[in-house]
Design an enzyme around this catalytic site. Structure first.
Site, PDB file in Angstrom:
ATOM      1  N   LYS A   1       7.533  -0.784   6.333  1.00  0.00           N
ATOM      2  CA  LYS A   1       7.036   0.559   6.018  1.00  0.00           C
ATOM      3  C   LYS A   1       8.209   1.521   5.905  1.00  0.00           C
ATOM      4  CE  LYS A   1       3.743   4.108   6.652  1.00  0.00           C
ATOM      5  NZ  LYS A   1       2.388   4.417   7.063  1.00  0.00           N
TER       6      LYS A   1
ATOM      7  N   ASP B   1      -7.695   6.990  13.309  1.00  0.00           N
ATOM      8  CA  ASP B   1      -8.050   6.785  11.902  1.00  0.00           C
ATOM      9  C   ASP B   1      -8.736   5.434  11.693  1.00  0.00           C
ATOM     10  OD1 ASP B   1      -8.264   7.318   9.234  1.00  0.00           O
ATOM     11  OD2 ASP B   1      -6.127   7.107   8.780  1.00  0.00           O
TER      12      ASP B   1
ATOM     13  N   GLY C   1       3.715   7.348   3.519  1.00  0.00           N
ATOM     14  CA  GLY C   1       4.804   6.466   3.113  1.00  0.00           C
ATOM     15  C   GLY C   1       4.291   5.266   2.355  1.00  0.00           C
TER      16      GLY C   1
ATOM     17  N   GLY D   1       0.505   5.572   0.801  1.00  0.00           N
ATOM     18  CA  GLY D   1      -0.400   6.566   1.356  1.00  0.00           C
ATOM     19  C   GLY D   1       0.267   7.903   1.556  1.00  0.00           C
ATOM     20  N   ALA D   2      -0.413   8.735   2.312  1.00  0.00           N
ATOM     21  CA  ALA D   2       0.065  10.088   2.533  1.00  0.00           C
ATOM     22  C   ALA D   2       1.277  10.102   3.465  1.00  0.00           C
ATOM     23  CB  ALA D   2      -1.052  10.937   3.117  1.00  0.00           C
TER      24      ALA D   2
ATOM     25  N   GLY E   1       0.809  -1.206   0.000  1.00  0.00           N
ATOM     26  CA  GLY E   1       0.000   0.000   0.000  1.00  0.00           C
ATOM     27  C   GLY E   1       0.847   1.262   0.000  1.00  0.00           C
TER      28      GLY E   1
END
Lengths: 302, 249
Positions: free
Chosen positions: A53, A145, A38, A35-36, A33
């Site tokens: 990550k 989140d 990393g 995202g905003a 994945g």
């Protein structure tokens, strides 16, 4: 200076990532994945699958590592993924990128799972998830989140696991990360200060978004009551959802009990309905399925 | 510990300036005054590629010691949050690096520390980010081409104020638009910490005219002198965030 669009880092398949400090070598398998904050990759450490990550912004890594360490303090079943390693890697022209490695959870996002397996899964999933949230709240933090994509159902154990700890925030602080549709501030139903009811609001929207009639991202109106009304498949849960959306549950356990009560009631209703042979597949408790299975089993044995 | 004040300009625009001073140059000057310039470039929905004019967006932020993003109008709200928070973190990190340098006697980046110790630094940065006083001047490009994006801009500002209010630290915000009738910039809302006031500004946010970005930036930075001096609003000399930070990057 961070002026790029996203702090993502591109790694290739088979690329070796060797940590500067702990000297462990990971082999990249594929991107999981982006995202905003990393990118997450599936990687191999010897024969073991792990999730790695990596971010251009080292503070993202530090912050999430802190959150994962905090989650480790919970006894019993781990709340988030287990943290395995934190390190830096030097790539390309001597650029240093911070990364961390965690347990790889082979899971399906709750919304996909429910779409495949049926709405009755919302009951056991809610029980597990709300217990986990309660434990997290007991540590004085909220998840922040919370959204279906961050709630995984483990393929093997069928247990619910929370992933992506970027939004974990101590009580009283401003929420670190949130997603518009699950944020009570967006619906004008509360502030963005961390307290348990913030997570419960987000979970109520998660529940609504599981209804096949709801396309939460396409909602133009900010009137949550309209959303509830269109979630017709979830009718038995409307009262609980409404309660959570208006911040009337103080703790995750209260919401858990309320959902369990709905489940029990559904069980009774569907039992009577089955006997009257006008069984309606509306929203079935897992208990119901178990009952049906036992009935069938009994039939065959007999 | 006495926390200081972080000052930011948030410029929301959809393209290149076409009149007056060079905004990149002005932005450097502003950074020298200890004010970070963040820029959000708003794309047209029908454009799939970044128009060349928007490269200026990155340049203004870069020279202004701030953060830039180029986005579609529908993600404007979350972008405003991210940009403000990241710029704040960046400013604080600049300060922390300086402290580290004093401790270790050499140029020390956060990444020079072992990951274990970095977690502690991060905690300090986050604590400061939450408690430090924040002054944000929102400068909205209301030139003709922004017309169909104004609703998204209003939503984003409204949402931003909600996030400001959630912070532990104090905040002041003000809103300016450019261009305006017979003037380069117009103050729509003087410095305030009252979240309710923002709604009154929105009817005035109408689009039309040219884009004098540089001149507008130059004018609004003066407005930081007008931040009210309340008892809790500490004096500049107490700032732990060095005001000369913007140049040290």
């Amino acid at each position: 200076m961070t002026s790029s669009i996203h702090p993502t880092v591109r790694l290739n398949k088979y690329q070796k990532i060797r940590g500067k400090w702990n000297k462990r070598t990971y082999t990249i398998v594929r991107l999981i994945g982006e995202g905003a904050r990393g990118s997450i990759y599936l990687a191999l450490l010897s024969q073991q699958y792990v999730a790695l990550k990596i971010s251009q912004d080292s503070s993202v890594v530090s912050a999430e590592v802190n959150a994962l360490k905090m989650l480790k303090k919970v006894q019993g079943q781990s709340l988030g993924p287990l943290l395995l390693d934190v390190d830096d890697v030097v790539l390309g022209h001597q650029t240093v990128y911070a990364f961390y490695v965690m347990e790889y959870i082979d899971g399906v996002p709750l919304n996909t799972w429910v779409k495949q397996e049926g709405l009755q899964w919302l009951f056991p999933a809610s029980q597990q998830l709300l217990s986990q949230l309660h434990q997290l709240h007991n540590l004085g933090h909220i998840f922040g989140d919370l959204k279906p994509e961050n709630i995984l159902v483990d393929r093997k154990s069928k247990q619910v696991r929370l992933v992506d700890v970027g939004g974990v925030t101590p009580f009283g602080r401003s929420i670190r990360e949130y997603t518009t549709w699950y944020d009570r501030g967006y619906w004008k139903l509360g502030d963005r200060r961390a307290e348990p009811s913030y997570d419960l609001f987000a979970y109520a929207v998660c529940l609504l978004s599981m209804d096949p009639h709801i396309k939460i991202q396409q909602m133009k109106s900010k009137d949550i009551e309209k959303v509830i009304q269109s979630a017709t498949s979830l009718k038995p849960l409307h009262a609980v959802i409404r309660h959570a959306l208006h911040g009337e549950f103080d703790t995750a356990v209260e919401m858990k009990h309320a959902i369990e009560q709905v489940n029990q009631k559904q069980l009774k209703v569907s039992q009577t309905k089955t006997s009257k042979s006008n069984f309606k597949m509306e929203l079935m408790g897992v208990g119901t399925i178990v009952t049906i299975h036992f009935a069938l089993l009994y039939y065959f044995i007999w | 510990m006495n926390t200081g004040t972080i000052r930011q300009i948030l410029l929301i625009t959809d393209g290149c300036s076409n009149q007056g001073e060079d905004p990149v140059q002005v932005s450097t000057m502003i950074a020298d005054k200890g004010v970070a310039v963040n820029v959000i470039g708003v794309l047209d929905d029908d454009k799939s590629e970044e128009p060349t004019g928007l490269s200026e967006v990155n340049e203004i932020a870069q020279s202004g010691g701030g953060i830039s993003r180029i986005v579609y109008a529908d993600v404007l709200s979350e972008t405003v949050q991210t940009v403000t928070r990241q710029a704040m973190t960046q400013t604080i990190q600049g300060f922390v690096s300086k402290e580290l340098k004093e401790i270790f006697g050499k140029e020390t980046d956060e990444t020079d520390l072992p990951p274990e110790e970095r977690g502690e630094v991060q905690r300090v940065v986050e604590d400061l980010g939450e408690t430090v006083d924040l002054q944000v001047l929102i400068l909205v490009d209301t030139s003709a081409s922004m017309q169909n994006k104004m609703e998204a801009v209003k939503d984003a500002i409204d949402d931003f104020i909600l996030s400001l209010q959630a912070r532990t630290g104090n905040h002041y915000y003000s809103i300016f638009q450019f261009p305006a009738k017979n003037q380069v910039v117009k103050e729509l809302l003087p410095w305030t910490n009252d979240g309710a006031k923002v709604a009154k500004v929105f009817p005035k946010l109408a689009a039309g005219g040219i884009t004098p970005t540089g001149a507008a930036l130059k004018q609004v930075v003066r407005s930081f002198q007008n931040v009210p001096n309340s008892a809790e609003w500490r004096d500049d000399s107490d700032d732990i965030i060095d005001s000369s930070y913007g140049t040290s990057q």
